[in-house]
Design an enzyme around this catalytic site. Structure first.
Site, PDB file in Angstrom:
ATOM      1  N   ASP A 180       0.880  -1.178   0.000  1.00 42.99           N
ATOM      2  CA  ASP A 180       0.000   0.000   0.000  1.00 42.99           C
ATOM      3  C   ASP A 180       0.914   1.224   0.000  1.00 42.99           C
ATOM      4  O   ASP A 180       2.125   1.108   0.220  1.00 42.99           O
ATOM      5  CB  ASP A 180      -0.891  -0.016   1.256  1.00 42.99           C
ATOM      6  CG  ASP A 180      -1.799   1.204   1.355  1.00 42.99           C
ATOM      7  OD1 ASP A 180      -2.330   1.654   0.321  1.00 42.99           O
ATOM      8  OD2 ASP A 180      -1.967   1.737   2.477  1.00 42.99           O
ATOM      9  N   SER A 181       0.308   2.397  -0.189  1.00 50.22           N
ATOM     10  CA  SER A 181       1.092   3.629  -0.085  1.00 50.22           C
ATOM     11  C   SER A 181       1.533   3.885   1.353  1.00 50.22           C
ATOM     12  O   SER A 181       2.360   4.756   1.593  1.00 50.22           O
ATOM     13  CB  SER A 181       0.238   4.811  -0.548  1.00 50.22           C
ATOM     14  OG  SER A 181      -0.864   4.955   0.332  1.00 50.22           O
ATOM     15  N   CYS A 200      -4.475  -1.471  -1.876  1.00 48.30           N
ATOM     16  CA  CYS A 200      -4.621  -0.029  -2.074  1.00 48.30           C
ATOM     17  C   CYS A 200      -5.560   0.160  -3.256  1.00 48.30           C
ATOM     18  O   CYS A 200      -5.270  -0.332  -4.354  1.00 48.30           O
ATOM     19  CB  CYS A 200      -3.248   0.566  -2.385  1.00 48.30           C
ATOM     20  SG  CYS A 200      -3.285   2.301  -2.848  1.00 48.30           S
ATOM     21  N   ASN A 201      -6.671   0.838  -3.033  1.00 50.04           N
ATOM     22  CA  ASN A 201      -7.616   1.046  -4.128  1.00 50.04           C
ATOM     23  C   ASN A 201      -7.015   1.907  -5.227  1.00 50.04           C
ATOM     24  O   ASN A 201      -7.254   1.676  -6.416  1.00 50.04           O
ATOM     25  CB  ASN A 201      -8.882   1.745  -3.598  1.00 50.04           C
ATOM     26  CG  ASN A 201      -9.666   0.869  -2.649  1.00 50.04           C
ATOM     27  OD1 ASN A 201      -9.270   0.668  -1.514  1.00 50.04           O
ATOM     28  ND2 ASN A 201     -10.762   0.334  -3.116  1.00 50.04           N
ATOM     29  N   THR A 202      -6.234   2.898  -4.829  1.00 56.41           N
ATOM     30  CA  THR A 202      -5.667   3.832  -5.803  1.00 56.41           C
ATOM     31  C   THR A 202      -4.665   3.113  -6.705  1.00 56.41           C
ATOM     32  O   THR A 202      -4.683   3.285  -7.936  1.00 56.41           O
ATOM     33  CB  THR A 202      -4.962   4.997  -5.074  1.00 56.41           C
ATOM     34  OG1 THR A 202      -5.817   5.464  -4.022  1.00 56.41           O
ATOM     35  CG2 THR A 202      -4.647   6.130  -6.011  1.00 56.41           C
ATOM     36  N   GLU A 240      -1.899   7.970   8.871  1.00 53.76           N
ATOM     37  CA  GLU A 240      -0.428   7.866   8.898  1.00 53.76           C
ATOM     38  C   GLU A 240       0.138   8.566  10.147  1.00 53.76           C
ATOM     39  O   GLU A 240       1.180   8.160  10.663  1.00 53.76           O
ATOM     40  CB  GLU A 240       0.174   8.472   7.623  1.00 53.76           C
ATOM     41  CG  GLU A 240      -0.075   7.637   6.368  1.00 53.76           C
ATOM     42  CD  GLU A 240       0.610   6.269   6.386  1.00 53.76           C
ATOM     43  OE1 GLU A 240       1.809   6.206   6.689  1.00 53.76           O
ATOM     44  OE2 GLU A 240      -0.075   5.258   6.098  1.00 53.76           O
ATOM     45  N   TYR A 269      -0.768   8.345  -2.449  1.00 54.29           N
ATOM     46  CA  TYR A 269      -0.863   8.050  -3.878  1.00 54.29           C
ATOM     47  C   TYR A 269      -2.037   8.806  -4.526  1.00 54.29           C
ATOM     48  O   TYR A 269      -2.075   8.971  -5.742  1.00 54.29           O
ATOM     49  CB  TYR A 269      -1.133   6.559  -4.098  1.00 54.29           C
ATOM     50  CG  TYR A 269       0.060   5.617  -3.987  1.00 54.29           C
ATOM     51  CD1 TYR A 269       1.361   6.069  -3.813  1.00 54.29           C
ATOM     52  CD2 TYR A 269      -0.152   4.234  -4.109  1.00 54.29           C
ATOM     53  CE1 TYR A 269       2.417   5.170  -3.722  1.00 54.29           C
ATOM     54  CE2 TYR A 269       0.906   3.339  -4.032  1.00 54.29           C
ATOM     55  CZ  TYR A 269       2.191   3.806  -3.838  1.00 54.29           C
ATOM     56  OH  TYR A 269       3.231   2.917  -3.769  1.00 54.29           O
ATOM     57  N   GLY A 270      -3.007   9.177  -3.684  1.00 51.41           N
ATOM     58  CA  GLY A 270      -4.280   9.705  -4.202  1.00 51.41           C
ATOM     59  C   GLY A 270      -4.157  10.837  -5.199  1.00 51.41           C
ATOM     60  O   GLY A 270      -4.975  10.953  -6.113  1.00 51.41           O
ATOM     61  N   CYS A 312     -10.921   3.226   0.192  1.00 49.83           N
ATOM     62  CA  CYS A 312      -9.491   3.421   0.425  1.00 49.83           C
ATOM     63  C   CYS A 312      -9.142   2.613   1.657  1.00 49.83           C
ATOM     64  O   CYS A 312      -9.867   2.650   2.666  1.00 49.83           O
ATOM     65  CB  CYS A 312      -9.192   4.904   0.660  1.00 49.83           C
ATOM     66  SG  CYS A 312      -7.518   5.216   1.285  1.00 49.83           S
ATOM     67  N   THR A 313      -8.049   1.883   1.595  1.00 50.14           N
ATOM     68  CA  THR A 313      -7.735   0.945   2.673  1.00 50.14           C
ATOM     69  C   THR A 313      -7.268   1.630   3.959  1.00 50.14           C
ATOM     70  O   THR A 313      -7.197   0.988   5.004  1.00 50.14           O
ATOM     71  CB  THR A 313      -6.676  -0.074   2.203  1.00 50.14           C
ATOM     72  OG1 THR A 313      -5.521   0.643   1.734  1.00 50.14           O
ATOM     73  CG2 THR A 313      -7.223  -0.945   1.099  1.00 50.14           C
ATOM     74  N   HIS A 314      -6.971   2.906   3.888  1.00 54.99           N
ATOM     75  CA  HIS A 314      -6.658   3.629   5.130  1.00 54.99           C
ATOM     76  C   HIS A 314      -7.936   3.890   5.953  1.00 54.99           C
ATOM     77  O   HIS A 314      -7.873   3.998   7.181  1.00 54.99           O
ATOM     78  CB  HIS A 314      -6.006   4.983   4.832  1.00 54.99           C
ATOM     79  CG  HIS A 314      -4.534   4.920   4.538  1.00 54.99           C
ATOM     80  ND1 HIS A 314      -4.044   4.469   3.334  1.00 54.99           N
ATOM     81  CD2 HIS A 314      -3.453   5.257   5.291  1.00 54.99           C
ATOM     82  CE1 HIS A 314      -2.712   4.543   3.359  1.00 54.99           C
ATOM     83  NE2 HIS A 314      -2.329   5.008   4.534  1.00 54.99           N
TER      84      HIS A 314
HETATM   85  N1  DGL Z   1      -4.641   3.266   0.911  1.00 54.73           N
HETATM   86  C1  DGL Z   1      -4.775   3.793  -0.376  1.00 54.73           C
HETATM   87  C2  DGL Z   1      -6.020   3.439  -1.104  1.00 54.73           C
HETATM   88  O1  DGL Z   1      -6.596   2.444  -0.789  1.00 54.73           O
HETATM   89  C3  DGL Z   1      -4.024   4.987  -0.822  1.00 54.73           C
HETATM   90  C4  DGL Z   1      -4.185   6.233  -0.084  1.00 54.73           C
HETATM   91  C5  DGL Z   1      -3.268   7.277  -0.638  1.00 54.73           C
HETATM   92  O2  DGL Z   1      -2.060   7.038  -0.609  1.00 54.73           O
HETATM   93  O3  DGL Z   1      -3.752   8.301  -1.120  1.00 54.73           O
HETATM   94  O4  DGL Z   1      -6.430   4.105  -1.984  1.00 54.73           O
END
Ligand code: DGL
Length: 255
Positions: A6-7, A69-71, A147, A38-39, A179-181
């Site tokens: 993931d990011s 990570c969805n992104t 984070e 990453y977004g 988003c996994t966060h």
């Molecule tokens: N956890 C990430 C996701 O699922 C990325 C979040 C990010 O880095 O912007 O999209």
């Protein structure tokens, strides 16, 4: 050996579900926090990071990779699948599940800018959300909160409220976490959304999908240390990060 990336620390919300189903596997987790979030990054940038991390995970001996990570899934999974032989499991906002179960006819989606603008997401939404209104918002500042380890309290409530409120005001009774966060903010999200709103974390579905793929390919080996079922901290996992480790270790410690 299962590689997960993931990011940042968000992918640990997916690892937590995977380890319930596959407690005896070996895991390598890679947080790309030196390049987080990453977004807002371009697709090419994310593809480049995804390739480098994949090479690293393969070098560590992984034979299946979870793009937690969805992104990164939206930007890079098609490229990864075309370029590498190992199976890749990705994340997708659970719009289908939400559209099937909404009573109000309004589904809310919280995700990053990168996910919401990707063709992959548009295809899913257009396929499954027929006849349902889909209201989307970027979870502005959510990744940064997680984070930083700010998972609850007044600051978290203020940040979450700004993106969640428009979905609730539009009448959403289903909120998809894309988003996994974001699942690390679930207590705040649930409290603000109230009891009439169902919040969907796609991690359990991704974990089930991984289990099926591994069974189909004969990859379930249970060669890690035997652990208490479902205890994410007891599993055989190695954590890596491209930036400082503190954020990753903090989130890992609360799993
Ligand atoms: N956890 C990430 C996701 O699922 C990325 C979040 C990010 O880095 O912007 O999209």
């Amino acid at each position: 050996m299962i590689g997960i990336f993931d990011s940042g620390a968000g992918g640990l919300s997916v690892y937590r579900e995977i380890v319930r189903l596959l407690p005896g596997e070996k895991y390598v987790y890679y947080s790309d926090n030196a390049h987080c979030p990453y977004g807002e990054k371009t697709r090419d940038y994310i593809i480049d990071r995804a390739r480098k991390i994949t090479d690293f995970l393969l070098g560590e001996g992984c034979d299946v990779i979870v793009v937690a990570c969805n992104t990164a899934t939206a930007a890079a999974i098609a490229t990864l699948r075309a370029e590498y032989d190992v199976p890749f499991i990705g994340m997708e906002p659970a719009v289908k599940q939400a559209a099937l179960h909404t009573r109000s006819g309004v589904v809310g989606v919280l995700a990053t800018a990168g996910t919401l603008k990707a063709d992959k997401y548009h295809d899913t939404r257009d396929r499954y959300a027929d006849g349902v209104e889909v209201v989307e918002r970027i979870g502005e500042g959510f990744v940064e909160l997680v984070e930083a380890g700010v998972l609850d309290g007044p600051e978290a409530e203020a940040v979450v409220g700004r993106s969640l409120r428009p979905l609730l005001d539009a009448g959403a009774d289903m909120v998809v976490l894309g988003c996994t966060h974001y699942p690390f903010l679930l207590p705040v999200i649930r409290r603000l959304a109230g009891p009439g709103v169902t919040v969907i974390d796609p991690a359990p579905a991704a974990a089930r999908h991984l289990l099926n793929v591994m069974k189909d390919r004969g990859l379930v080996r249970r060669d890690g240390q035997p652990t208490k079922i479902g205890d994410p901290k007891a599993a055989d996992i190695r954590l890596f990060s491209s930036g400082p480790r503190a954020a990753l270790e903090r989130i890992f410690s609360i799993l």
